[in-house]
Design an enzyme around this catalytic site. Structure first.
Site, PDB file in Angstrom:
ATOM      1  NE  ARG A 222      -2.376  -5.610   7.334  1.00  0.00           N
ATOM      2  CZ  ARG A 222      -3.409  -6.322   6.911  1.00  0.00           C
ATOM      3  NH1 ARG A 222      -3.844  -7.347   7.626  1.00  0.00           N
ATOM      4  NH2 ARG A 222      -4.016  -6.009   5.782  1.00  0.00           N
TER       5      ARG A 222
ATOM      6  CB  THR B 101      -7.134  -5.552   9.851  1.00  0.00           C
ATOM      7  OG1 THR B 101      -7.576  -6.706   9.140  1.00  0.00           O
ATOM      8  CG2 THR B 101      -7.457  -4.307   9.051  1.00  0.00           C
TER       9      THR B 101
ATOM     10  CG  PHE C 276     -13.203   2.312   7.076  1.00  0.00           C
ATOM     11  CD1 PHE C 276     -12.772   1.626   5.954  1.00  0.00           C
ATOM     12  CD2 PHE C 276     -13.871   1.605   8.065  1.00  0.00           C
ATOM     13  CE1 PHE C 276     -12.988   0.274   5.804  1.00  0.00           C
ATOM     14  CE2 PHE C 276     -14.095   0.236   7.940  1.00  0.00           C
ATOM     15  CZ  PHE C 276     -13.655  -0.427   6.795  1.00  0.00           C
TER      16      PHE C 276
ATOM     17  CD  GLU D 184      -9.071  -9.094  -3.423  1.00  0.00           C
ATOM     18  OE1 GLU D 184      -9.902  -8.634  -2.626  1.00  0.00           O
ATOM     19  OE2 GLU D 184      -7.959  -9.538  -3.057  1.00  0.00           O
TER      20      GLU D 184
ATOM     21  CE1 TYR E 226      -9.549  -2.639   0.268  1.00  0.00           C
ATOM     22  CE2 TYR E 226      -8.660  -0.770  -0.916  1.00  0.00           C
ATOM     23  CZ  TYR E 226      -8.480  -1.883  -0.116  1.00  0.00           C
ATOM     24  OH  TYR E 226      -7.221  -2.231   0.321  1.00  0.00           O
TER      25      TYR E 226
ATOM     26  CE  LYS F 127      -4.044  -2.015   2.285  1.00  0.00           C
ATOM     27  NZ  LYS F 127      -5.053  -1.792   3.347  1.00  0.00           N
TER      28      LYS F 127
ATOM     29  CG  ASN G 163      -3.714  -2.119   6.795  1.00  0.00           C
ATOM     30  OD1 ASN G 163      -3.610  -1.692   5.649  1.00  0.00           O
ATOM     31  ND2 ASN G 163      -4.652  -2.969   7.163  1.00  0.00           N
TER      32      ASN G 163
ATOM     33  CG  HIS H 270      -5.777  -6.049   0.085  1.00  0.00           C
ATOM     34  ND1 HIS H 270      -6.956  -6.091   0.796  1.00  0.00           N
ATOM     35  CD2 HIS H 270      -5.934  -6.885  -0.972  1.00  0.00           C
ATOM     36  CE1 HIS H 270      -7.793  -6.922   0.177  1.00  0.00           C
ATOM     37  NE2 HIS H 270      -7.196  -7.402  -0.906  1.00  0.00           N
TER      38      HIS H 270
ATOM     39  NE  ARG I 209      -7.116 -13.532   5.828  1.00  0.00           N
ATOM     40  CZ  ARG I 209      -7.560 -12.285   5.622  1.00  0.00           C
ATOM     41  NH1 ARG I 209      -7.291 -11.670   4.478  1.00  0.00           N
ATOM     42  NH2 ARG I 209      -8.268 -11.656   6.532  1.00  0.00           N
TER      43      ARG I 209
HETATM   44  P1  CMP Z   1      -7.563  -4.247   3.653  1.00  0.00           P
HETATM   45  O1  CMP Z   1      -7.122  -5.639   3.906  1.00  0.00           O
HETATM   46  O2  CMP Z   1      -6.970  -3.540   2.501  1.00  0.00           O
HETATM   47  O3  CMP Z   1      -9.157  -4.246   3.481  1.00  0.00           O
HETATM   48  C1  CMP Z   1      -9.970  -3.141   3.810  1.00  0.00           C
HETATM   49  C2  CMP Z   1      -9.199  -2.050   4.461  1.00  0.00           C
HETATM   50  O4  CMP Z   1      -9.959  -1.100   5.151  1.00  0.00           O
HETATM   51  C3  CMP Z   1      -8.315  -2.649   5.535  1.00  0.00           C
HETATM   52  O5  CMP Z   1      -7.269  -3.374   4.966  1.00  0.00           O
HETATM   53  C4  CMP Z   1      -7.907  -1.418   6.321  1.00  0.00           C
HETATM   54  O6  CMP Z   1      -6.745  -0.803   5.814  1.00  0.00           O
HETATM   55  C5  CMP Z   1      -9.099  -0.498   6.085  1.00  0.00           C
HETATM   56  N1  CMP Z   1      -9.810  -0.283   7.338  1.00  0.00           N
HETATM   57  C6  CMP Z   1     -10.430  -1.205   8.079  1.00  0.00           C
HETATM   58  N2  CMP Z   1     -10.962  -0.640   9.184  1.00  0.00           N
HETATM   59  C7  CMP Z   1     -10.638   0.673   9.114  1.00  0.00           C
HETATM   60  C8  CMP Z   1     -10.888   1.786   9.950  1.00  0.00           C
HETATM   61  N3  CMP Z   1     -11.591   1.651  11.088  1.00  0.00           N
HETATM   62  N4  CMP Z   1     -10.418   2.979   9.573  1.00  0.00           N
HETATM   63  C9  CMP Z   1      -9.720   3.124   8.407  1.00  0.00           C
HETATM   64  N5  CMP Z   1      -9.456   2.097   7.569  1.00  0.00           N
HETATM   65  C10 CMP Z   1      -9.910   0.888   7.929  1.00  0.00           C
END
Ligand code: CMP
Length: 140
Positions: free
Chosen positions: A104, A93, A59, A128, A51, A11, A114, A117, A87
């Site tokens: 992470r 996450t 968010f 994807e 997404y 990312k 983070n 993905h 994973r």
């Molecule tokens: P990802 O695995 O890319 O899938 C969805 C993304 O949403 C997740 O990683 C996070 O980076 C993001 N995400 C999830 N919860 C939150 C949150 N509370 N605030 C901001 N981003 C979020």
């Protein structure tokens, strides 16, 4: 467990801090092979489509703005049990919940920024991968 393919994104927070190699090394150390990789800059439309499952979450706007803020590196990772293995290597996450040694835990800045993905199951992995790569770009 058979050999699988999964989809990964390095990312914007990670590409900006020049962590593409360090993160890719974590995948390789875990036995995952990078069988496709490209550095791209997503458009807002691509981010919103990618997404879409999160479109009603509070968010969503922040997530899409973040994902287009800097280049990303999209990859296809291949290996035994690749979806679960990826994973595991990524960690939770929210970096505050991520186990020691995970990407992470080591690199992520926050739940939003983070660093990586990864697909959450075989169906999303296939979708994807197909969203970003043609079959000819994947060389196993
Ligand atoms: P990802 O695995 O890319 O899938 C969805 C993304 O949403 C997740 O990683 C996070 O980076 C993001 N995400 C999830 N919860 C939150 C949150 N509370 N605030 C901001 N981003 C979020």
């Amino acid at each position: 467990m058979a050999v699988q393919r999964t989809f990964s994104i390095i990312k914007p927070d990670a590409t900006k801090r020049n962590l593409t190699g360090a993160i890719t090394a974590k995948f390789e150390e875990a036995g995952l092979r990078v069988v496709a990789s490209k550095r791209i800059r997503m458009t807002m439309e691509q981010a919103q489509t990618f997404y879409a499952v999160h479109k009603d979450r509070p968010f969503f706007g922040e997530l899409c703005e973040f994902m287009i803020s800097e280049p990303i590196v999209v990859q296809v990772l291949e290996g035994e049990d690749a979806i679960a293995k990826n994973r595991e290597v990524m960690g939770a996450t929210n970096p505050a919940d991520a186990a020691e040694g995970t990407i992470r835990k080591e690199f992520a800045l926050s739940i939003g920024e983070n660093s990586v993905h990864g697909s959450d199951g075989p169906d999303t992995a296939a979708e994807e991968i197909a969203y970003f790569f043609s079959g000819l770009e994947i060389v196993g």
